[in-house]
Scaffold this motif. Structure first.
Motif, PDB file in Angstrom:
ATOM      1  N   MET A 212      15.853  11.188  11.300  1.00  0.00           N
ATOM      2  CA  MET A 212      15.279  12.645  10.892  1.00  0.00           C
ATOM      3  C   MET A 212      15.960  13.122   9.619  1.00  0.00           C
ATOM      4  SD  MET A 212      14.770  14.813  14.530  1.00  0.00           S
ATOM      5  CE  MET A 212      13.406  14.684  15.604  1.00  0.00           C
ATOM      6  N   ASN A 213      17.358  12.693   9.684  1.00  0.00           N
ATOM      7  CA  ASN A 213      17.705  13.314   8.064  1.00  0.00           C
ATOM      8  C   ASN A 213      17.189  12.736   6.842  1.00  0.00           C
ATOM      9  OD1 ASN A 213      19.760  15.280   9.340  1.00  0.00           O
ATOM     10  ND2 ASN A 213      21.136  13.639   9.563  1.00  0.00           N
ATOM     11  N   ALA A 214      16.917  11.279   7.237  1.00  0.00           N
ATOM     12  CA  ALA A 214      16.159  10.640   6.111  1.00  0.00           C
ATOM     13  C   ALA A 214      14.893  11.313   5.861  1.00  0.00           C
ATOM     14  CB  ALA A 214      15.945   9.233   6.202  1.00  0.00           C
ATOM     15  N   ALA A 215      14.159  11.657   6.759  1.00  0.00           N
ATOM     16  CA  ALA A 215      13.055  12.336   6.720  1.00  0.00           C
ATOM     17  C   ALA A 215      12.951  13.864   5.875  1.00  0.00           C
ATOM     18  CB  ALA A 215      12.182  12.536   7.992  1.00  0.00           C
ATOM     19  N   VAL A 216      13.933  14.540   6.390  1.00  0.00           N
ATOM     20  CA  VAL A 216      14.213  15.650   5.796  1.00  0.00           C
ATOM     21  C   VAL A 216      14.652  15.799   4.303  1.00  0.00           C
ATOM     22  CG1 VAL A 216      15.910  17.753   5.942  1.00  0.00           C
ATOM     23  CG2 VAL A 216      15.001  16.886   8.012  1.00  0.00           C
ATOM     24  N   ARG A 217      15.395  14.711   4.115  1.00  0.00           N
ATOM     25  CA  ARG A 217      15.922  14.631   2.675  1.00  0.00           C
ATOM     26  C   ARG A 217      14.779  14.242   1.789  1.00  0.00           C
ATOM     27  NH1 ARG A 217      17.217   9.260   0.564  1.00  0.00           N
ATOM     28  NH2 ARG A 217      19.108   9.319  -1.159  1.00  0.00           N
ATOM     29  N   ALA A 218      13.749  13.309   2.288  1.00  0.00           N
ATOM     30  CA  ALA A 218      12.678  13.123   1.520  1.00  0.00           C
ATOM     31  C   ALA A 218      11.591  14.178   1.235  1.00  0.00           C
ATOM     32  CB  ALA A 218      11.809  11.873   2.285  1.00  0.00           C
ATOM     33  N   VAL A 219      11.451  14.829   2.375  1.00  0.00           N
ATOM     34  CA  VAL A 219      10.771  16.138   2.292  1.00  0.00           C
ATOM     35  C   VAL A 219      11.247  16.943   1.027  1.00  0.00           C
ATOM     36  CG1 VAL A 219       9.876  18.278   3.197  1.00  0.00           C
ATOM     37  CG2 VAL A 219       9.809  15.993   4.468  1.00  0.00           C
ATOM     38  N   VAL A 220      12.568  17.403   1.181  1.00  0.00           N
ATOM     39  CA  VAL A 220      13.397  18.169   0.259  1.00  0.00           C
ATOM     40  C   VAL A 220      13.186  17.448  -1.458  1.00  0.00           C
ATOM     41  CG1 VAL A 220      15.665  19.007  -0.514  1.00  0.00           C
ATOM     42  CG2 VAL A 220      14.664  19.245   1.946  1.00  0.00           C
ATOM     43  N   ARG A 221      13.484  16.126  -1.326  1.00  0.00           N
ATOM     44  CA  ARG A 221      13.682  15.744  -2.798  1.00  0.00           C
ATOM     45  C   ARG A 221      12.051  15.440  -3.208  1.00  0.00           C
ATOM     46  NH1 ARG A 221      19.371  12.436  -2.761  1.00  0.00           N
ATOM     47  NH2 ARG A 221      20.453  14.256  -2.412  1.00  0.00           N
ATOM     48  N   MET A 222      11.279  15.071  -2.454  1.00  0.00           N
ATOM     49  CA  MET A 222       9.707  14.679  -2.922  1.00  0.00           C
ATOM     50  C   MET A 222       9.305  16.030  -3.199  1.00  0.00           C
ATOM     51  SD  MET A 222       8.041  12.333  -3.390  1.00  0.00           S
ATOM     52  CE  MET A 222       6.299  11.724  -3.503  1.00  0.00           C
ATOM     53  N   GLY A 223       9.329  16.985  -2.440  1.00  0.00           N
ATOM     54  CA  GLY A 223       9.090  18.216  -2.607  1.00  0.00           C
ATOM     55  C   GLY A 223       9.278  18.953  -4.024  1.00  0.00           C
ATOM     56  N   ILE A 224      10.777  19.134  -4.186  1.00  0.00           N
ATOM     57  CA  ILE A 224      11.461  19.583  -5.331  1.00  0.00           C
ATOM     58  C   ILE A 224      10.923  18.988  -6.536  1.00  0.00           C
ATOM     59  CG2 ILE A 224      13.631  20.295  -6.469  1.00  0.00           C
ATOM     60  CD1 ILE A 224      14.639  20.853  -3.784  1.00  0.00           C
ATOM     61  N   TYR A 225      10.667  17.603  -6.595  1.00  0.00           N
ATOM     62  CA  TYR A 225      10.348  16.554  -7.765  1.00  0.00           C
ATOM     63  C   TYR A 225       8.913  16.979  -8.267  1.00  0.00           C
ATOM     64  CZ  TYR A 225       8.950  12.243 -10.045  1.00  0.00           C
ATOM     65  OH  TYR A 225       8.732  11.613 -11.073  1.00  0.00           O
TER      66      TYR A 225
END
Ligand code: F6P
Length: 322
Positions: free
Chosen positions: A18-31
């Protein structure tokens, strides 16, 4: 209305990856220019405004961690009309235009009801049980199975040394996916699944006696939590076969631990895909894996899809147990 601010939360039982998914949402989102808000403790946190803005570094050093840094909960209040309205008003206060929910079917039902009030919701499958109809894979499943397999190998050592039988109960409240795959991978004599009727004499006692007659030195029975009764099954095996039998209920150890490569990559891919759906202007979708590729399914349709147990795998498990 185009989405500017994304809320992300984890809901229901936690799952490694789940942390990998949160990380991806945050970084992909901000990017891609979104503001991303992390909502703590699932829908409960949304109801109470337990929300913080996520930065690139907020998700540093988490990809290898089990559990969920956002924490999770099962919210009763969110299942009520008043709760949904309260969540909507809190979303407005924080300016949340779209909500990414990482969790299982129960969490999607909440998301679907929230979408009826106008919120744009995207679901990412996160549960160790792999019991979501619209997807071949759910984040956490691989790690949980490897944890179970490690336990099976350890139990096998002691079982062999004492010429015993072990009954191991594994998670899966409604689904036998963990039990079936781990039973095959661990060389179980019998696998008891919630999806299948079973007869203790025919499906457990007989294969054990037959195995003994062929020279087996130890025996393993896997029981899915949805069937339960590992202790009673062990007692019955001992009474009927005179083989000393021990029951082990593996419990929540199966939900923890550092995610496997598969769960880290799946979490990363699914998290990024959820953001891409929002960029494409999609609404109310569930991310899934079908024929090995990422897809998205309308949330209502996703909730109506059922996953049945793989009969070929069930038959194979019986043949290989000989
Ligand atoms: O996450 C799914 C699951 O592990 C089920 O297999 C199990 O029945 C359930 O969660 C237990 O969850 P909890 O103890 O959090 O209620």
């Amino acid at each position: 209305m185009s989405v500017k601010t994304i809320g992300v939360l984890t809901s229901g039982g936690d799952a490694p990856g789940m942390n990998a998914a949160v990380r991806a949402v945050v970084r992909m989102g901000i990017y891609n220019g979104f503001k991303v808000l992390g909502i703590h403790k699932g829908y409960e946190g949304l109801l109470h405004g337990d929300i913080e803005e996520m930065k690139i570094r907020s998700v540093g050093d988490i990809i290898q961690r089990g559990g969920t840094i956002l924490q999770t909960a099962r919210s009763q209040e969110f299942t009520t009309e008043a709760g949904l309205q309260k969540a909507l008003s809190m979303s407005k206060i924080f300016g949340i235009d779209a909500l990414i929910v990482i969790g299982g079917d129960g969490s999607y039902r909440g998301a679907r009801d929230f979408s009826h009030l106008g919120m744009n919701v995207i679901g990412i499958p996160g549960t160790i049980d792999n019991d979501i109809g619209c997807t071949e894979y759910t984040i956490g499943y691989d790690t949980a199975m490897n944890t179970v397999l490690d336990a099976i190998d350890k139990i096998r050592d002691t079982s062999y040394s004492h010429e015993r039988c072990s009954v191991l109960e594994v998670m899966g409240r409604h689904a036998g996916w963990i039990a079936l795959n781990c039973g095959i991978a661990g060389g179980a004599e019998a696998i008891v699944l919630p999806e299948k009727e079973f007869d203790i004499d025919k499906d457990i006692i007989f294969p054990i006696i037959e195995g003994r007659n062929r020279g087996k030195k130890h025996y393993l029975v896997i029981v899915a939590e949805g069937v339960g009764g590992a202790v009673e099954i062990a007692k019955c095996i001992e009474e009927k076969t005179d083989i000393i039998t021990r029951a082990t209920i593996l419990g929540h150890i199966q939900r923890g631990g550092s995610p496997t490569l598969r769960d880290r990559v799946m979490g990363s891919r699914m998290g990024a895909y959820a953001v891409e759906l929002l960029m494409a202007g999609k609404r109310n979708r569930i991310v899934g894996l079908q024929n090995g590729a990422l897809v998205d399914i309308d949330i209502e349709e996703a909730l109506s899809m059922k996953k049945s147990i793989d009969e070929e795998l069930v038959n194979l498990s019986k043949i290989l147990a000989l």
